[in-house]
Design an enzyme around this catalytic site. Structure first.
Site, PDB file in Angstrom:
ATOM      1  N   ASN A  20       0.870  -1.181   0.000  1.00 14.79           N
ATOM      2  CA  ASN A  20       0.000   0.000   0.000  1.00 14.79           C
ATOM      3  C   ASN A  20       0.906   1.229   0.000  1.00 14.79           C
ATOM      4  O   ASN A  20       1.433   1.616   1.031  1.00 14.79           O
ATOM      5  CB  ASN A  20      -0.892  -0.018   1.256  1.00 14.79           C
ATOM      6  CG  ASN A  20      -1.729   1.244   1.378  1.00 14.79           C
ATOM      7  OD1 ASN A  20      -1.837   2.014   0.422  1.00 14.79           O
ATOM      8  ND2 ASN A  20      -2.320   1.456   2.538  1.00 14.79           N
ATOM      9  N   TRP A  21       1.061   1.806  -1.176  1.00 14.46           N
ATOM     10  CA  TRP A  21       1.967   2.959  -1.293  1.00 14.46           C
ATOM     11  C   TRP A  21       1.368   4.227  -0.688  1.00 14.46           C
ATOM     12  O   TRP A  21       2.057   5.231  -0.545  1.00 14.46           O
ATOM     13  CB  TRP A  21       2.301   3.216  -2.772  1.00 14.46           C
ATOM     14  CG  TRP A  21       3.364   2.323  -3.325  1.00 14.46           C
ATOM     15  CD1 TRP A  21       3.881   1.197  -2.736  1.00 14.46           C
ATOM     16  CD2 TRP A  21       4.057   2.479  -4.567  1.00 14.46           C
ATOM     17  NE1 TRP A  21       4.848   0.638  -3.539  1.00 14.46           N
ATOM     18  CE2 TRP A  21       4.965   1.415  -4.675  1.00 14.46           C
ATOM     19  CE3 TRP A  21       3.983   3.402  -5.601  1.00 14.46           C
ATOM     20  CZ2 TRP A  21       5.813   1.249  -5.774  1.00 14.46           C
ATOM     21  CZ3 TRP A  21       4.821   3.243  -6.704  1.00 14.46           C
ATOM     22  CH2 TRP A  21       5.727   2.178  -6.782  1.00 14.46           C
ATOM     23  N   LYS A  22       0.072   4.200  -0.397  1.00 16.51           N
ATOM     24  CA  LYS A  22      -0.624   5.414   0.064  1.00 16.51           C
ATOM     25  C   LYS A  22      -0.357   6.551  -0.955  1.00 16.51           C
ATOM     26  O   LYS A  22      -0.235   6.256  -2.142  1.00 16.51           O
ATOM     27  CB  LYS A  22      -0.180   5.785   1.480  1.00 16.51           C
ATOM     28  CG  LYS A  22      -0.251   4.573   2.413  1.00 16.51           C
ATOM     29  CD  LYS A  22      -0.081   4.883   3.856  1.00 16.51           C
ATOM     30  CE  LYS A  22      -0.168   3.584   4.650  1.00 16.51           C
ATOM     31  NZ  LYS A  22      -0.213   3.797   6.095  1.00 16.51           N
ATOM     32  N   HIS A  97      -9.683   1.810   4.634  1.00 15.25           N
ATOM     33  CA  HIS A  97      -8.428   1.983   5.375  1.00 15.25           C
ATOM     34  C   HIS A  97      -8.652   3.032   6.463  1.00 15.25           C
ATOM     35  O   HIS A  97      -9.401   3.995   6.260  1.00 15.25           O
ATOM     36  CB  HIS A  97      -7.323   2.419   4.412  1.00 15.25           C
ATOM     37  CG  HIS A  97      -5.973   2.411   5.045  1.00 15.25           C
ATOM     38  ND1 HIS A  97      -5.550   3.414   5.891  1.00 15.25           N
ATOM     39  CD2 HIS A  97      -4.968   1.509   4.996  1.00 15.25           C
ATOM     40  CE1 HIS A  97      -4.331   3.120   6.331  1.00 15.25           C
ATOM     41  NE2 HIS A  97      -3.956   1.966   5.789  1.00 15.25           N
ATOM     42  N   GLU A  99      -6.989   5.457   7.403  1.00 15.59           N
ATOM     43  CA  GLU A  99      -6.703   6.841   6.985  1.00 15.59           C
ATOM     44  C   GLU A  99      -7.889   7.426   6.219  1.00 15.59           C
ATOM     45  O   GLU A  99      -8.169   8.619   6.311  1.00 15.59           O
ATOM     46  CB  GLU A  99      -5.416   6.873   6.145  1.00 15.59           C
ATOM     47  CG  GLU A  99      -4.187   6.673   7.033  1.00 15.59           C
ATOM     48  CD  GLU A  99      -3.018   5.991   6.347  1.00 15.59           C
ATOM     49  OE1 GLU A  99      -2.976   5.948   5.103  1.00 15.59           O
ATOM     50  OE2 GLU A  99      -2.143   5.492   7.082  1.00 15.59           O
ATOM     51  N   GLU A 166      -5.971  -4.247  10.635  1.00 19.83           N
ATOM     52  CA  GLU A 166      -4.947  -3.214  10.787  1.00 19.83           C
ATOM     53  C   GLU A 166      -5.220  -2.396  12.043  1.00 19.83           C
ATOM     54  O   GLU A 166      -5.997  -1.412  11.990  1.00 19.83           O
ATOM     55  CB  GLU A 166      -4.954  -2.275   9.575  1.00 19.83           C
ATOM     56  CG  GLU A 166      -4.584  -2.946   8.280  1.00 19.83           C
ATOM     57  CD  GLU A 166      -3.876  -1.971   7.343  1.00 19.83           C
ATOM     58  OE1 GLU A 166      -2.781  -2.288   6.903  1.00 19.83           O
ATOM     59  OE2 GLU A 166      -4.419  -0.884   7.083  1.00 19.83           O
ATOM     60  N   GLY A 172       2.186   2.662  10.921  1.00 17.05           N
ATOM     61  CA  GLY A 172       3.231   3.681  10.835  1.00 17.05           C
ATOM     62  C   GLY A 172       3.925   3.998  12.152  1.00 17.05           C
ATOM     63  O   GLY A 172       4.645   4.993  12.247  1.00 17.05           O
ATOM     64  N   SER A 204       2.910  -1.659  10.481  1.00 14.13           N
ATOM     65  CA  SER A 204       4.351  -1.733  10.785  1.00 14.13           C
ATOM     66  C   SER A 204       5.004  -3.059  10.397  1.00 14.13           C
ATOM     67  O   SER A 204       5.936  -3.517  11.063  1.00 14.13           O
ATOM     68  CB  SER A 204       4.603  -1.420  12.261  1.00 14.13           C
ATOM     69  OG  SER A 204       4.241  -0.084  12.536  1.00 14.13           O
ATOM     70  N   GLY A 225       2.726  -0.940   4.366  1.00 14.61           N
ATOM     71  CA  GLY A 225       2.720   0.474   3.997  1.00 14.61           C
ATOM     72  C   GLY A 225       4.131   0.982   3.773  1.00 14.61           C
ATOM     73  O   GLY A 225       4.753   0.740   2.729  1.00 14.61           O
ATOM     74  N   GLY A 226       4.684   1.660   4.781  1.00 11.11           N
ATOM     75  CA  GLY A 226       5.998   2.298   4.652  1.00 11.11           C
ATOM     76  C   GLY A 226       7.087   1.397   4.090  1.00 11.11           C
ATOM     77  O   GLY A 226       7.871   1.824   3.225  1.00 11.11           O
TER      78      GLY A 226
HETATM   79  P1  PGA Z   1       2.532   0.742   7.699  1.00 15.26           P
HETATM   80  O1  PGA Z   1       1.096   0.947   7.030  1.00 15.26           O
HETATM   81  O2  PGA Z   1       3.062  -0.587   7.185  1.00 15.26           O
HETATM   82  O3  PGA Z   1       3.351   1.904   7.244  1.00 15.26           O
HETATM   83  O4  PGA Z   1       2.322   0.690   9.174  1.00 15.26           O
HETATM   84  C1  PGA Z   1       0.235  -0.127   6.794  1.00 15.26           C
HETATM   85  C2  PGA Z   1      -1.058   0.350   6.215  1.00 15.26           C
HETATM   86  O5  PGA Z   1      -1.511   1.447   6.597  1.00 15.26           O
HETATM   87  O6  PGA Z   1      -1.666  -0.309   5.353  1.00 15.26           O
END
Ligand code: PGA
Length: 243
Positions: A20-22, A97, A99, A166, A172, A204, A225-226
């Site tokens: 997930n590149w966001k 998600h 966010e 999640e 994050g 994470s 994500g990150g």
């Molecule tokens: P993260 O994000 O791996 O940076 O914690 C995961 C996500 O939000 O899908």
């Protein structure tokens, strides 16, 4: 690949490693991703910002989007429809998600409508649920997760969606629940929706904890994500899930 074929992959016990590149990434990063390789037992799905989707068409990876609308088309400035995502080669779409729930006020009901439309138009929704730190501390997390699960998946056809667990406090932050805690939530979800429901974990995930996560019974993959923004790190995570 359509949803039926995609599910056959899972039945063959492949685990999903989803990037997930966001709202990150660049054309240069897409070029670097040309070196990413699936390993036996894995299916790799890249979910870049939707403007980049057409640039992935010659890469041998599955594609997903990070959101889709509940309407077929129409006057919804700034939105993208499931039909358009299908046209660009997407198989999956991340929905709900945290966010999007936090910054764009998405509710379980909106997630449910979006998932229903995505399924109707041939995408596989990856529906995200997760509790806050306070809800976990106060031991209210099971109730919260079940409510999100029931409302977000209400009326959806079985075997046509995936659940991503999640925890919001884990996204994050570098904090990850214990293997036991993740396993308990997987059991909670499967008890509610059926043993054959696919559940991935996100929050994470990195190259240091991927091997431990890969050992969690019943876990069908990870949402990254990150750590999916660095090619070497992301490849290490994929490798950790080798069958
Ligand atoms: P993260 O994000 O791996 O940076 O914690 C995961 C996500 O939000 O899908």
């Amino acid at each position: 690949m359509d949803h039926r074929e995609a599910f056959i992959y899972h039945i063959l016990m492949k685990r999903l490693i989803i990037a997930n590149w966001k709202m990150n990434g660049s054309i240069d990063l897409i070029q670097e991703f040309r070196s990413i390789k699936e390993v036996p037992g894995t299916t790799v799905v890249i979910c870049p910002p939707s403007c980049y989707l057409p640039l992935f068409t010659d890469l041998q990876l599955m594609l997903g989007a990070q959101n889709s609308h509940y309407a077929n088309n129409g006057a919804f400035t700034g939105e993208v429809s499931a039909t358009q995502l299908k046209e660009l080669g997407c198989t999956y779409v991340i929905l709900g998600h945290s966010e999007r729930r936090t910054h764009f006020n998405e509710t379980d009901s909106m997630v449910n409508h979006k998932a229903s439309k995505a399924i109707e138009l041939g995408l596989i929704p990856i529906i995200c649920i997760g509790e806050t730190y306070a809800q976990r501390q106060e031991n209210r997390f099971e109730q919260v997760l079940l409510s999100q699960l029931d409302r977000s998946t209400h009326g959806l056809p079985r075997h046509r969606y995936i659940i991503a667990y999640e925890p919001i406090w884990s996204i994050g932050t570098g904090l990850v629940p214990t293997q036991n805690d993740i396993q308990n939530v997987i059991a909670l979800i499967k008890h509610r929706l059926g043993d054959d429901i696919l559940v991935v974990y996100g929050g994470s995930v990195n190259d240091k904890n991927a091997a431990d996560l890969s050992n969690i019974p019943g876990l069908n993959g990870v949402l990254v994500g990150g750590a999916s923004l660095n090619v070497a790190t992301f490849q290490s995570i994929i490798n950790a899930f080798q069958a």
